[in-house]
Design an enzyme around this catalytic site. Structure first.
Site, PDB file in Angstrom:
ATOM      1  N   ASP A 152      85.629   1.617  82.091  1.00 26.13           N
ATOM      2  CA  ASP A 152      86.814   2.475  82.033  1.00 26.13           C
ATOM      3  C   ASP A 152      87.701   2.034  80.878  1.00 26.13           C
ATOM      4  OD1 ASP A 152      89.070   3.996  82.511  1.00 26.13           O
ATOM      5  OD2 ASP A 152      89.770   2.719  84.164  1.00 26.13           O
ATOM      6  N   ASP A 171      92.316   4.526  84.213  1.00 31.21           N
ATOM      7  CA  ASP A 171      92.522   5.423  85.361  1.00 31.21           C
ATOM      8  C   ASP A 171      91.600   5.075  86.530  1.00 31.21           C
ATOM      9  OD1 ASP A 171      90.075   6.311  84.478  1.00 31.21           O
ATOM     10  OD2 ASP A 171      90.645   8.427  84.297  1.00 31.21           O
ATOM     11  N   ASP A 187      84.386   6.063  81.582  1.00 31.17           N
ATOM     12  CA  ASP A 187      84.463   7.203  80.654  1.00 31.17           C
ATOM     13  C   ASP A 187      83.601   6.952  79.419  1.00 31.17           C
ATOM     14  OD1 ASP A 187      86.086   5.447  79.031  1.00 31.17           O
ATOM     15  OD2 ASP A 187      87.749   5.915  80.391  1.00 31.17           O
ATOM     16  N   ASP A 217      71.620  14.366  81.400  1.00 35.47           N
ATOM     17  CA  ASP A 217      71.164  14.811  82.709  1.00 35.47           C
ATOM     18  C   ASP A 217      71.275  16.336  82.722  1.00 35.47           C
ATOM     19  OD1 ASP A 217      70.598  14.594  85.596  1.00 35.47           O
ATOM     20  OD2 ASP A 217      71.411  12.569  85.365  1.00 35.47           O
ATOM     21  N   ASP A 267      67.342  17.046  86.832  1.00 36.35           N
ATOM     22  CA  ASP A 267      67.698  16.852  88.233  1.00 36.35           C
ATOM     23  C   ASP A 267      66.890  17.782  89.150  1.00 36.35           C
ATOM     24  OD1 ASP A 267      69.894  15.511  89.870  1.00 36.35           O
ATOM     25  OD2 ASP A 267      70.193  17.595  90.451  1.00 36.35           O
ATOM     26  N   GLU A 313      63.026  14.811  87.597  1.00 39.12           N
ATOM     27  CA  GLU A 313      63.207  14.178  88.913  1.00 39.12           C
ATOM     28  C   GLU A 313      62.549  15.073  89.958  1.00 39.12           C
ATOM     29  OE1 GLU A 313      66.602  12.723  92.088  1.00 39.12           O
ATOM     30  OE2 GLU A 313      66.680  14.677  91.120  1.00 39.12           O
ATOM     31  N   HIS A 366      71.095   5.926  90.429  1.00 35.94           N
ATOM     32  CA  HIS A 366      72.384   6.107  91.108  1.00 35.94           C
ATOM     33  C   HIS A 366      72.242   6.607  92.543  1.00 35.94           C
ATOM     34  CE1 HIS A 366      71.043   9.936  89.707  1.00 35.94           C
ATOM     35  NE2 HIS A 366      71.930  10.534  90.468  1.00 35.94           N
ATOM     36  N   ASP A 367      71.013   6.880  92.979  1.00 32.58           N
ATOM     37  CA  ASP A 367      70.785   7.366  94.341  1.00 32.58           C
ATOM     38  C   ASP A 367      70.141   6.319  95.254  1.00 32.58           C
ATOM     39  OD1 ASP A 367      71.682   9.949  93.665  1.00 32.58           O
ATOM     40  OD2 ASP A 367      69.667  10.582  93.054  1.00 32.58           O
TER      41      ASP A 367
HETATM   42  C1  GLC Z   1      69.598  14.524  92.430  1.00 33.38           C
HETATM   43  C2  GLC Z   1      70.631  13.550  91.933  1.00 33.38           C
HETATM   44  C3  GLC Z   1      71.614  13.276  93.027  1.00 33.38           C
HETATM   45  C4  GLC Z   1      72.279  14.583  93.375  1.00 33.38           C
HETATM   46  C5  GLC Z   1      71.263  15.670  93.737  1.00 33.38           C
HETATM   47  C6  GLC Z   1      71.891  17.022  93.701  1.00 33.38           C
HETATM   48  O1  GLC Z   1      68.816  13.992  93.431  1.00 33.38           O
HETATM   49  O2  GLC Z   1      70.030  12.408  91.447  1.00 33.38           O
HETATM   50  O3  GLC Z   1      72.571  12.317  92.676  1.00 33.38           O
HETATM   51  O4  GLC Z   1      73.154  14.394  94.454  1.00 33.38           O
HETATM   52  O5  GLC Z   1      70.193  15.717  92.825  1.00 33.38           O
HETATM   53  O6  GLC Z   1      72.237  17.363  92.390  1.00 33.38           O
END
Ligand code: GLC
Length: 569
Positions: free
Chosen positions: A24, A28, A32, A101, A209, A268, A340-341
């Site tokens: 950051d 805030d 970023d 992404d 995604d 993905e 991140h998931d």
């Molecule tokens: C993918 C992303 C996830 C998101 C989902 C809906 O799995 O990695 O973070 O919540 O799609 O977009």
């Protein structure tokens, strides 16, 4: 050594930045783009080739940016198109590539396309989303009147009733993420135009995604009942649906055809099978470079991800072994433990106590020495762990919070649900990057949007960089090995000892060069009974995570979480 038909991304390592939690610059409490620019040299020192940026587009942030309201602008919390261009230039200046992404299975409900679509049944954009009346013989809004029985990924029905026009719209994720209707050619063309706009701006590809959800069976049949709850799994009607390969091939033609060599595309794909992955990544079919499969990150799920089981190492080997074999001749694997998931791998499949450093290095060694393109998620290279979330108020993730409400309402004890969330919540990956030992880990001078892990005092980038024995330097060596030794990139793969419950061992071979990777996935001392061990008498140890005196391979005794990589030629 490069070979005919080589593609640059086969020897690349990708580093994922989740901008909200990375750095950051303006105090805030939210990361970023300028923060990313400020920390780019961390990536350079690590030696990675590509930066994958999680979504930074304009968004109401219902799902932290995976709900996009403007595909061609940057959300003000992250910066502006100007700061994005600066990041892109700074990335390219350092010899790195940048991939975006791409979230095009759905938009935000605040995207102008959806605002227009929901306004009247006659809207020219009505058909850009999936609108359906109530189930026959039922009244809209009544329980069970949803057009199908599908469950949404973030709890409840996958259909939301919309009063304005008296119909339902489909959302496989949150109610604020309506699914786009890819059957409509105008939708597809609008997306391709947007993608070309980013490529023309200079980005080097896309992580796509849930891209294998874009083709739905237009008949929208009901799904299979789930073990619990009123809704069903509709996946068989939208996971790798009827037109998926047609859509991906069309995207390739329309967007990438004249620039395939330069870009990286990774889809993905929850629920993708090896056979499907071969089709998606067969270069002759011109669809995608690689896919993220989900098999190995489901091995510790029971009845869903909140039913946490312990991992059986044999299952992990069987899974990776099948993917390695399945994409050996045609196609290409991506390799990941974290994103991140997913919860932090050292806590999940390793040991985040006394053996944290050894476990993090061994897990890294295994992954990076498989065949495929490795992905490193921010903080993984420091051996960052899951977070000590105390109450539900410590969580921020929409999936976690909805799951808590739903499971507690269904009668599971809050204590039990919190235990599951602590193990599996996506927020484990989203606590701020740990830069140093100072307050808030050097992530922000303000109040972070989600608490920093208190272990940042010990686990942080500053101390890792200055310690040659750190997890960070181990990742750096693995990445360097990939860049310098073609056997890591191109060598074939043979799994060894598939039935061993503690040892993970395999061979890689390219011509006369062979690597042996042998790892102890436990806190016990174990003996690795490597087949034909004598043949390794003259090998060299190229990487390990303990001091080793005896280099002989026969009857290797491995200490807790010890791993070794031997090479012979
Ligand atoms: C993918 C992303 C996830 C998101 C989902 C809906 O799995 O990695 O973070 O919540 O799609 O977009």
């Amino acid at each position: 050594m490069s070979r005919p038909g080589d593609l640059w991304w086969k020897s690349a390592v990708v580093y994922q930045v989740y901008p909200r939690s990375f750095a950051d610059s303006d105090g805030d409490g939210i990361g970023d783009l300028v923060g990313v620019i400020d920390q780019l040299d961390h990536l350079v020192e690590l030696g990675v080739d590509v930066l994958w940026l999680s979504p930074v587009y304009r968004s109401p942030m219902d799902d932290n940016g995976y709900d996009i309201s403007d595909y061609q602008d940057i959300d003000p919390i992250f910066g502006s198109l100007e700061s994005f261009d600066r990041l892109l230039a700074a990335t390219h200046d350092r010899g790195l590539k940048l991939i975006m992404d791409l979230v095009v299975n759905h938009t935000s409900d605040e995207h102008p396309w959806f605002v227009e679509s929901r306004s009247t049944r006659e809207s020219p954009k009505r058909d850009w989303y999936w609108w359906r009346p109530a189930r026959e013989g039922m009244s809209a809004g009544d329980p069970g009147a949803e057009p199908t029985n599908w469950r949404a990924a973030f709890a409840g029905s996958a259909w939301q009733f919309d009063e304005t026009t008296g119909e339902y719209y489909l959302h496989i994720f949150s109610t604020r993420q309506p699914d786009l209707n890819w059957e409509n050619p105008e939708v597809r063309q609008a997306i391709y135009t947007m993608m070309r706009w980013w490529l023309d701006r200079g980005v080097d590809g896309f992580r796509m995604d849930v891209i294998n959800f874009i083709s739905k069976d237009p008949a929208l049949p009901d799904g299979r009942a789930l073990a619990s709850g009123p809704y069903a799994d509709g996946g068989s009607h939208y996971v790798c649906g009827p037109r998926i390969h047609e859509f991906i091939a069309e995207m390739h033609r329309e967007v990438f055809a004249d620039r395939t060599e330069a870009v990286l595309t990774v889809g993905e794909m929850p629920g993708v099978t090896v056979d499907e992955a071969v089709l998606f990544t067969d270069p002759a079919r011109a669809e995608l470079d690689m896919v993220f499969q989900f098999e190995h990150v489901g091995l510790d799920h029971g009845d869903g991800k909140w039913d946490v089981r312990s991992l059986d190492l044999r299952d992990l080997k069987a899974s990776f072994g099948r993917w390695q074999a399945g994409l050996a001749d045609v196609g290409w694997n991506s390799l990941y433990w974290n994103n991140h998931d997913q919860p932090r791998v050292v806590s999940r499949f390793g040991d985040d106590g006394a053996d944290r450093v050894a476990a993090a290095k061994t897990l890294a060694t295994l992954l990076h020495l498989h065949r495929g393109t490795p992905y490193v998620y921010q903080g993984e290279e420091l051996g960052m762990t899951n977070a000590p979330f105390a109450t539900i108020d410590d969580f921020r993730d929409i999936e976690s919070i909805h799951a808590y409400d739903e499971l507690v309402a269904a009668g599971r004890s809050p204590h039990d649900v919190l235990t599951a969330l602590r193990a599996m919540s996506r927020d484990n990956a989203r606590t701020p990057m740990q830069w140093d030992a100072s307050k808030h880990a050097g992530f922000t001078t303000g109040e972070p949007w989600i608490a920093v892990n208190p272990n940042h005092v010990e686990i942080n980038a500053e101390s890792a960089r200055s310690d040659q024995g750190s997890v960070f330097h181990h990742y750096r060596r693995l990445i360097e090995l990939r860049h310098t030794d073609p056997v890591v990139v191109h060598g074939d793969f043979t799994m060894l000892l598939p039935d061993d419950e503690q040892v993970y061992a395999f061979l890689r071979r390219l011509g006369d060069v062979e690597l042996l990777v042998v790892a102890n996935i436990s806190t016990d001392e174990v003996t690795a009974d490597v087949p034909e061990a004598d043949a390794w008498a003259r090998s060299v140890l190229v990487l390990g995570n303990y001091p080793v005196s005896k280099l002989l391979v026969r009857d290797i005794v491995l200490r807790p979480w010890e791993s070794r990589v031997y090479r012979r030629a």
